[in-house]
Design an enzyme around this catalytic site. Structure first.
Site, short mmCIF file in Angstrom:
data_model
loop_
_atom_site.label_atom_id
_atom_site.label_comp_id
_atom_site.label_asym_id
_atom_site.label_seq_id
_atom_site.Cartn_x
_atom_site.Cartn_y
_atom_site.Cartn_z
N ASP A 102 0.82 -1.21 0.00
CA ASP A 102 0.00 0.00 0.00
C ASP A 102 0.85 1.27 0.00
O ASP A 102 0.33 2.37 -0.19
CB ASP A 102 -0.95 0.01 1.20
N TYR A 131 11.04 3.73 -0.43
CA TYR A 131 10.48 2.38 -0.49
C TYR A 131 9.27 2.34 -1.42
O TYR A 131 9.18 1.49 -2.31
CB TYR A 131 10.08 1.94 0.92
N LYS A 135 8.87 0.31 -5.03
CA LYS A 135 7.85 -0.71 -5.21
C LYS A 135 6.93 -0.37 -6.39
O LYS A 135 6.50 -1.26 -7.13
CB LYS A 135 7.04 -0.88 -3.93
#
Length: 254
Positions: A102, A131, A135
């Site tokens: 998420d 991060y 992703k």
């Protein structure tokens, strides 16, 4: 079904391997010592049969990813390697499932962002940390190669599994008499690793039958989104501790 699992020693990878073996599947469980995603230069998959690759490997230290000393590794593992693995799967005619997060939605806050959508899944919007950006880049590379992206959140295994997670940390603090201050303005859906692994295997079985198909799937714990503060209170209560020992703080004070 033949399955390759990368990140096999992490929370989700362990459960994937355990459940897949229990289900009678042929499992190749690859940990960091078996497959270095920082230097993926050749095809590591040896099977000549049709298989599914489940990529549960990632650089998951969100704070550590902000350190410039780790920037190259973060990008190699989270952005470049998933795309390379998905391309290998595509060339073989295999299905590829990539576990994401998420944190790709890092630009928005509040519980409404983390409810499972009933309609089409919205694109990610401007992750706010290294991060999340890594992703998201990995997601885009996987989708370009026809893989399936599965976004989840706040994965935990609890005290009966190796390693540490948020639940274990809170239980340890409670037992040591520490009254923690926990962030109350970040929201998510806590997701039990065993439940997530079961859902991933169901998806893998469907893809093994139907063939590769690119898509984005949201898979997280049920119920209403909670903050880390509310999650911590629930852990304290489940451990027989007074949840009022947990105090809320904003992210800015963490």
């Amino acid at each position: 079904m033949e399955i390759y699992i990368t990140g096999a020693h992490g929370q989700v990878g362990r459960e994937l391997a355990r459940q897949a073996r229990a289900g009678g599947h042929r499992v190749h469980a690859l940990g960091r010592q078996d497959l270095d995603l920082r230097a993926l230069t050749e095809d590591p998959f040896t099977s000549t049969n049709r298989a599914v690759i489940l990529n549960a490997a990632a650089y998951t230290d969100v704070d550590g990813a902000e350190d410039p000393a780790h920037a190259e590794e973060v990008w190699q593992v989270n952005a470049e390697a998933p795309g390379a693995l998905a391309q290998l799967a595509q060339r073989r005619g295999w299905s590829f499932i990539h576990l994401s997060t998420d944190y790709v939605h890092g630009g928005r806050t509040g519980p409404e962002v983390h409810r499972i959508p009933e309609g089409p899944i919205e694109p990610a919007d401007r992750p706010i940390n290294a991060y999340g950006r890594s992703k998201l880049a990995g997601e885009e590379a996987v989708m370009q190669a026809g893989g399936v992206v599965v976004r989840t959140s706040w994965v935990h295994s609890g005290p009966h599994q190796p390693g540490r997670d948020f639940v274990v940390t809170m239980l340890q603090l409670a037992q040591r008499g520490v009254d923690p201050k926990v962030v109350a303005d970040q929201w998510g859906l806590p997701t039990y690793a065993a439940d997530l692994a079961g859902g991933l295997l169901q998806l893998a079985e469907r893809l093994a039958a139907d063939g590769p198909q690119g898509d984005i799937v949201h898979a997280a714990g049920s119920g209403e989104p909670v903050s880390w503060y509310h999650f911590a209170r629930a852990v304290f209560a489940a451990g027989g501790q007074d949840p009022d020992r947990v105090s809320p703080i904003p992210t800015a004070e963490y």
